[in-house]
Design an enzyme around this catalytic site. Structure first.
Site, PDB file in Angstrom:
ATOM      1  N   GLN A 123       0.813  -1.218   0.000  1.00  0.00           N
ATOM      2  CA  GLN A 123       0.000   0.000   0.000  1.00  0.00           C
ATOM      3  C   GLN A 123       0.848   1.271   0.000  1.00  0.00           C
ATOM      4  OE1 GLN A 123      -3.690   1.969   2.536  1.00  0.00           O
ATOM      5  NE2 GLN A 123      -2.347   0.555   3.605  1.00  0.00           N
ATOM      6  N   LEU A 124       1.730   1.415   0.962  1.00  0.00           N
ATOM      7  CA  LEU A 124       2.525   2.647   1.051  1.00  0.00           C
ATOM      8  C   LEU A 124       3.522   2.732  -0.091  1.00  0.00           C
ATOM      9  CD1 LEU A 124       3.273   5.223   2.496  1.00  0.00           C
ATOM     10  CD2 LEU A 124       4.722   3.886   4.054  1.00  0.00           C
ATOM     11  N   ASP A 128      13.910  -9.505  -1.214  1.00  0.00           N
ATOM     12  CA  ASP A 128      13.273 -10.097  -0.042  1.00  0.00           C
ATOM     13  C   ASP A 128      14.134  -9.815   1.181  1.00  0.00           C
ATOM     14  OD1 ASP A 128      12.021 -11.593   1.870  1.00  0.00           O
ATOM     15  OD2 ASP A 128      12.003 -13.470   0.743  1.00  0.00           O
ATOM     16  N   THR A 171       1.594  -6.633   8.267  1.00  0.00           N
ATOM     17  CA  THR A 171       0.665  -5.650   8.833  1.00  0.00           C
ATOM     18  C   THR A 171      -0.666  -6.244   9.272  1.00  0.00           C
ATOM     19  OG1 THR A 171      -0.136  -5.125   6.606  1.00  0.00           O
ATOM     20  CG2 THR A 171       1.676  -3.777   7.467  1.00  0.00           C
ATOM     21  N   THR A 198       4.258   2.081  14.045  1.00  0.00           N
ATOM     22  CA  THR A 198       2.817   2.098  14.282  1.00  0.00           C
ATOM     23  C   THR A 198       2.419   2.691  15.638  1.00  0.00           C
ATOM     24  OG1 THR A 198       0.892   0.610  14.564  1.00  0.00           O
ATOM     25  CG2 THR A 198       3.027  -0.265  15.152  1.00  0.00           C
ATOM     26  N   ASP A 199       1.190   3.175  15.698  1.00  0.00           N
ATOM     27  CA  ASP A 199       0.604   3.625  16.957  1.00  0.00           C
ATOM     28  C   ASP A 199       0.403   2.462  17.931  1.00  0.00           C
ATOM     29  OD1 ASP A 199      -1.282   2.656  15.098  1.00  0.00           O
ATOM     30  OD2 ASP A 199      -2.944   3.633  16.125  1.00  0.00           O
ATOM     31  N   TYR A 213       1.445  -7.836  17.024  1.00  0.00           N
ATOM     32  CA  TYR A 213       1.840  -6.930  15.955  1.00  0.00           C
ATOM     33  C   TYR A 213       2.615  -5.736  16.521  1.00  0.00           C
ATOM     34  CZ  TYR A 213       1.459  -3.202  12.500  1.00  0.00           C
ATOM     35  OH  TYR A 213       1.752  -2.161  11.658  1.00  0.00           O
ATOM     36  N   LYS A 245       6.648  -4.766  15.938  1.00  0.00           N
ATOM     37  CA  LYS A 245       7.068  -3.479  15.384  1.00  0.00           C
ATOM     38  C   LYS A 245       7.979  -2.737  16.360  1.00  0.00           C
ATOM     39  CE  LYS A 245       5.921  -1.811  12.009  1.00  0.00           C
ATOM     40  NZ  LYS A 245       6.577  -1.834  10.673  1.00  0.00           N
TER      41      LYS A 245
END
Length: 285
Positions: free
Chosen positions: A12-13, A38, A64, A103-104, A127, A131
């Protein structure tokens, strides 16, 4: 001209960075997908960096799936922590500034005001823990790095809440959304622009930064805004619940304070509702 490598370019990003790259002609972009590079294969990554020289590496590659991270922890930690450790060491060896997306969910959600970069972390799911471990590897191994935490990322690309709501609405499904969690939906295209601006205006203020769109809302608010802007709010049975069961625990409050990135780089995030409307308008042209 600054040479920038973007890993995970098929995500996505990564796709959003490709969307905005033309607006930064002073940057020479190199986009590589997982198939091309990879990060779980450090020998291949080292060979790639030996053959090509980069000033920056924006790492958008990540596991994610928050729910999947609980049942596939080994995979989540391999991608979000172990591969990041290897990449950090390689970037440091080649004097490449690592720009890493976090991430938050590194926070536990018990705070009542926006989280600052130096607030105590305490992830409550696998998750977030994976991170955070990746963040720590970078801080321990890199001299030049930017860790950018973001929240509730969505766009016209990939699998995300925004696209799911549109799909469910098109299918005529009844929707029940939680009001239990409060955060800031963030347009990945806005994050992409912010990352490019950080590199373009790099002042070597290395460290951790927060970026999200302004304003707050619940997942119910986010869904309602999507349906309102697209004119489907009256055609869909949208209900709210204060308790939506998920396998992974979620922080009840994960709003990020963006003051630091605003002051350091002159970046001014849009309000999330305005950014959402702009995206819908753009993709409907």
């Amino acid at each position: 001209m600054k040479k920038v490598l973007v890993t995970g370019a098929d995500g996505q990003l990564g796709k959003c960075l490709q969307n905005v790259a033309h607006g930064f002609p002073e940057i020479k972009w190199t986009f590589v997908s997982k198939q091309q590079l990879d990060l779980a294969q450090p020998v291949s990554v080292q060979d790639f960096f030996n053959r090509y020289s980069f000033d920056y590496c924006i790492n958008t590659a990540a596991f994610t799936d928050v729910e999947g991270s609980e049942s596939r922890q080994k995979e989540a930690f391999a991608i979000n922590a172990d591969a990041v450790r290897e990449l950090a060491e390689i970037c440091n060896e080649h004097n490449t500034c690592l720009v890493h997306i976090s991430t938050d969910y590194v926070f536990d959600g018990t705070k009542k005001e926006p989280y600052k970069e130096n607030d105590e972390v305490g992830p409550i799911n696998a998750y977030g823990e994976s991170k955070l471990r990746g963040e720590n590897h970078i801080r321990e191994r890199c001299q030049r790095y930017y860790i950018v935490r973001t929240s509730w990322l969505y766009s016209e690309h990939g699998h995300n809440f925004f696209r799911s709501v549109l799909r469910w609405a098109d299918q005529g499904k009844d929707l029940t959304m939680t009001t239990e969690q409060l955060g800031s939906p963030t347009n990945a295209n806005d994050l992409a622009v912010a990352l490019a601006e950080m590199i373009e205006n790099d002042n070597h203020s290395y460290g951790i930064y927060h970026f999200s769109n302004k304003g707050t809302g619940t997942w119910y608010d986010f869904a309602a805004e999507i349906l309102t802007i697209t004119g489907q709010i009256d055609a869909v049975n949208l209900a709210k619940t204060d308790h939506y069961r998920t396998f992974a625990k979620r922080p009840k409050y994960s709003v990020l304070d963006t003051t630091k990135i605003e002051k350091a780089f002159g970046i001014n995030p849009q309000d999330w509702r305005s950014s959402l409307k702009n995206l819908i308008t753009t993709i409907n042209r």
